[in-house]
Structures are given as structure tokens and as C-alpha cells.
Motif scaffolding. Structure first.
Motif, PDB file in Angstrom:
ATOM      1  N   VAL A   1       0.804  -1.229   0.000  1.00 59.21           N
ATOM      2  CA  VAL A   1       0.000   0.000   0.000  1.00 59.21           C
ATOM      3  C   VAL A   1       0.838   1.281   0.000  1.00 59.21           C
ATOM      4  N   CYS A   2       2.158   1.161   0.167  1.00 58.94           N
ATOM      5  CA  CYS A   2       3.019   2.342   0.232  1.00 58.94           C
ATOM      6  C   CYS A   2       3.923   2.414  -0.998  1.00 58.94           C
ATOM      7  N   ALA A   3       4.083   3.614  -1.531  1.00 60.61           N
ATOM      8  CA  ALA A   3       4.915   3.802  -2.718  1.00 60.61           C
ATOM      9  C   ALA A   3       6.363   4.104  -2.370  1.00 60.61           C
ATOM     10  N   GLY A   4       6.625   4.511  -1.113  1.00 56.25           N
ATOM     11  CA  GLY A   4       7.965   4.945  -0.747  1.00 56.25           C
ATOM     12  C   GLY A   4       8.638   4.047   0.267  1.00 56.25           C
ATOM     13  N   ARG A   5       9.367   4.673   1.168  1.00 56.79           N
ATOM     14  CA  ARG A   5      10.157   3.976   2.168  1.00 56.79           C
ATOM     15  C   ARG A   5       9.289   3.095   3.059  1.00 56.79           C
ATOM     16  N   VAL A   6       9.764   1.887   3.335  1.00 56.22           N
ATOM     17  CA  VAL A   6       9.105   0.959   4.260  1.00 56.22           C
ATOM     18  C   VAL A   6      10.083   0.641   5.385  1.00 56.22           C
ATOM     19  N   ALA A   7       9.640   0.815   6.621  1.00 59.64           N
ATOM     20  CA  ALA A   7      10.520   0.616   7.771  1.00 59.64           C
ATOM     21  C   ALA A   7       9.807  -0.218   8.832  1.00 59.64           C
ATOM     22  N   GLY A   8      10.616  -0.867   9.659  1.00 54.50           N
ATOM     23  CA  GLY A   8      10.082  -1.634  10.779  1.00 54.50           C
ATOM     24  C   GLY A   8      10.912  -1.365  12.016  1.00 54.50           C
ATOM     25  N   VAL A   9      10.279  -1.417  13.176  1.00 52.37           N
ATOM     26  CA  VAL A   9      10.985  -1.209  14.435  1.00 52.37           C
ATOM     27  C   VAL A   9      10.582  -2.303  15.411  1.00 52.37           C
ATOM     28  N   ASP A  10      11.578  -2.840  16.121  1.00 48.85           N
ATOM     29  CA  ASP A  10      11.334  -3.871  17.122  1.00 48.85           C
ATOM     30  C   ASP A  10      12.501  -3.833  18.097  1.00 48.85           C
ATOM     31  N   PHE A  11      12.287  -4.347  19.322  1.00 50.80           N
ATOM     32  CA  PHE A  11      13.407  -4.322  20.276  1.00 50.80           C
ATOM     33  C   PHE A  11      14.115  -5.660  20.384  1.00 50.80           C
TER      34      PHE A  11
ATOM     35  N   ASP B   1      12.847   0.536  21.352  1.00 48.93           N
ATOM     36  CA  ASP B   1      11.651   0.311  22.154  1.00 48.93           C
ATOM     37  C   ASP B   1      10.521   1.147  21.553  1.00 48.93           C
ATOM     38  N   ALA B   2       9.367   0.537  21.338  1.00 50.59           N
ATOM     39  CA  ALA B   2       8.241   1.272  20.767  1.00 50.59           C
ATOM     40  C   ALA B   2       7.770   2.404  21.673  1.00 50.59           C
ATOM     41  N   LEU B   3       8.103   2.350  22.963  1.00 46.11           N
ATOM     42  CA  LEU B   3       7.736   3.429  23.874  1.00 46.11           C
ATOM     43  C   LEU B   3       8.692   4.615  23.770  1.00 46.11           C
ATOM     44  N   ALA B   4       9.721   4.474  22.939  1.00 43.30           N
ATOM     45  CA  ALA B   4      10.672   5.565  22.712  1.00 43.30           C
ATOM     46  C   ALA B   4      11.096   5.554  21.251  1.00 43.30           C
ATOM     47  N   LEU B   5      10.121   5.600  20.346  1.00 46.23           N
ATOM     48  CA  LEU B   5      10.432   5.530  18.916  1.00 46.23           C
ATOM     49  C   LEU B   5      11.371   6.665  18.519  1.00 46.23           C
ATOM     50  N   PRO B   6      12.446   6.341  17.792  1.00 44.64           N
ATOM     51  CA  PRO B   6      13.484   7.346  17.501  1.00 44.64           C
ATOM     52  C   PRO B   6      13.251   8.112  16.200  1.00 44.64           C
ATOM     53  N   PHE B   7      11.991   8.399  15.876  1.00 50.60           N
ATOM     54  CA  PHE B   7      11.683   9.044  14.607  1.00 50.60           C
ATOM     55  C   PHE B   7      11.023  10.394  14.835  1.00 50.60           C
ATOM     56  N   GLY B   8      11.312  11.316  13.930  1.00 48.33           N
ATOM     57  CA  GLY B   8      10.513  12.519  13.825  1.00 48.33           C
ATOM     58  C   GLY B   8       9.307  12.232  12.954  1.00 48.33           C
ATOM     59  N   PRO B   9       8.586  13.269  12.533  1.00 51.16           N
ATOM     60  CA  PRO B   9       7.392  13.072  11.699  1.00 51.16           C
ATOM     61  C   PRO B   9       7.774  12.679  10.271  1.00 51.16           C
ATOM     62  N   ALA B  10       8.044  11.380  10.051  1.00 57.49           N
ATOM     63  CA  ALA B  10       8.626  10.919   8.789  1.00 57.49           C
ATOM     64  C   ALA B  10       7.729   9.985   7.990  1.00 57.49           C
ATOM     65  N   PHE B  11       6.595   9.538   8.560  1.00 51.71           N
ATOM     66  CA  PHE B  11       5.821   8.480   7.917  1.00 51.71           C
ATOM     67  C   PHE B  11       4.388   8.929   7.632  1.00 51.71           C
ATOM     68  N   ASP B  12       3.848   8.376   6.547  1.00 52.25           N
ATOM     69  CA  ASP B  12       2.452   8.628   6.187  1.00 52.25           C
ATOM     70  C   ASP B  12       1.509   7.589   6.782  1.00 52.25           C
ATOM     71  N   LEU B  13       2.032   6.398   7.024  1.00 48.57           N
ATOM     72  CA  LEU B  13       1.221   5.303   7.540  1.00 48.57           C
ATOM     73  C   LEU B  13       2.025   4.507   8.549  1.00 48.57           C
TER      74      LEU B  13
END
Length: 236
Positions: A76-86, A107-119
Motif C-alpha cells: 500500500v506504500c509507494a515509498g520507504r518501508v521501515a520496521g521497528v522492534d526491540f 523500544d516502541a515506547l521511545a520511537l526514535p523518529f521525527g514526523p517521517a511516515f504517512d502510515l
């Protein structure tokens, strides 16, 4: 219940007596051969429900595990695809299955991202978060989305009170609470602490506008209600 390629009872016992992170590291290589992996049927149904909500550019799978949800994002996404897990072990399996994805250990309780994703999506992970942690989780996902971004996840209808599934889930949660009262570190995995009304309130408190969509490919219950809903939380 398990394929011959899955973990033995002894291996599952060792996992359950470990911390969540170490337990999944131990289970990672055989996780996809267990019934705990999100089913392809559910993944396909969520993909079909998400497609009309796009287009989406970049996507994030929160608590991606071995990467089952990354396939949904690719669809469903045309661009970057990322995953996070500990779990390092789970990420290693995800990397083998999805070599083009950006995979981050955090840790999902401290996601290291700024506003970078659409979904952002997540599958089968919410039982690892205590109710008091859910607001933090939702706030971190909110911060990782661009304005107008969407956080979506399936939420099956609760088991009918008194049914076999109801007592199975109730029994599992009881066993886990006893285990965590007697042994440290805890292994947090509860099936009955993620209730729609509470979740909706916490999502709205985190800044999301929430709607519910029936996941029609999964059918409906005897009373006509959806067997599963897609929670669609949009960042304003």
C-alpha cells in the motif's frame, strides 16, 4: 497446534520464563512456524481494507517482529518501508525476509523518529503493553507521523462470554499474571487488556481522530457485527 518446524514445549517454556526481549530472541528463528504469527488471511484482509484509504508514501511497522506486516506496507506504500522492534533476533529474521526494508532496533515506547511516515501499522503486539503504557505508545506513534498521517491496526471482535475462546484467553492472562507475580523479569503478554473503548480514548488523548472500518473479507458474526474492525487513527 505447531508445525514440526516450530518450537518444542521446552523451548516455549524457556521463552515464557525469560524477559519479553530475550524470549523473542530465543523464539525468533522458529516464530513463523507458530500460531502466534499474524495469519496471511488477516494480513491480506487488512491490505484490502487499507488500499482505498491511500495513497500512502512511507510506512512504518511498529513492533514488526519477523516482518509479517512489512508485506502490507509494501502493498500500500509507494515509498520507504521501515520496521521497528526491540528484539535483535526478530529483526534478523525480518531482514532476511525483507532485505529492502529499513529495520531499526528500538523500544516502541521511545520511537526514535521525527514526523517521517504517512502510515503506521501494527499487528499482534499490543498485549505486550500494559494499559498505563498505551498512551505513551500512541503518543510516540503520533510523533512519528506526518500531518495527516494514519495509524491503522486490526482489532478482532471480543470472544463471546462463556465461549471456549473466552475461557482460553481468560486462562492465559491468569497464568501470565501468576507467572509475573512469582518471577522477574516479567513477561508481559495479556490478551484482555486492549479494549476498544479504552484504546479509542487513549488514541484521541494522544491527538488522533479515530474511525472504525469493518474488515469485510473476514466476515461478520451471527449478530451482523464485523468479526474484525480496522482502527484508523488520523493525525490532524
Amino acid at each position: 497446534m505447531f508445525s514440526p518446524q516450530g518450537p518444542s514445549l521446552r523451548e516455549l517454556t524457556v521463552q515464557a520464563l525469560s524477559s519479553v526481549e530475550h524470549g523473542y530472541d530465543l523464539l525468533a528463528a522458529r516464530f513463523d512456524a507458530t500460531p502466534f504469527r499474524t495469519s496471511d488471511r488477516l494480513l491480506d484482509a487488512v491490505t484490502r481494507t487499507l488500499e482505498p484509504l491511500g495513497p500512502f508514501d512511507s510506512g512504518l511497522d511498529v513492533c514488526c517482529g519477523t516482518g509479517a506486516g512489512l508485506g502490507v506496507l509494501r502493498a500500500v506504500c509507494a515509498g520507504r518501508v521501515a520496521g521497528v522492534d526491540f528484539s535483535t533476533g526478530m529483526l534478523a529474521e525480518a531482514r532476511r525476509a525483507h532485505p529492502g526494508a529499513d529495520l531499526v532496533r528500538a523500544d516502541a515506547l521511545a520511537l526514535p523518529f521525527g514526523p517521517a511516515f504517512d502510515l503506521a501499522v501494527s499487528f499482534g503486539a499490543f498485549g505486550h503493553f500494559l494499559p498505563e503504557e498505551q498512551h505513551t505508545l500512541f503518543a510516540r506513534v503520533h510523533a512519528s507521523l506526518r500531518p495527516g498521517g494514519t495509524f491503522a491496526f486490526p482489532l478482532p471482535a471480543p470472544a463471546r462470554v462463556g465461549s471456549r475462546a473466552y475461557w482460553t484467553l481468560w486462562g492465559f492472562d491468569t497464568v501470565m499474571r501468576v507467572r509475573n507475580a512469582l518471577r522477574r523479569p516479567p513477561f508481559v503478554m495479556y490478551y484482555r487488556t486492549f479494549r476498544l473503548a479504552d484504546v479509542r480514548t487513549r488514541l484521541e488523548t494522544a491527538g488522533f481522530d479515530v474511525t472504525l472500518l469493518p474488515v469485510e473479507p473476514l466476515g461478520r458474526r451471527e449478530n451482523g457485527s464485523p468479526a474484525c474492525r480496522l482502527v484508523v487513527a488520523r493525525k490532524g
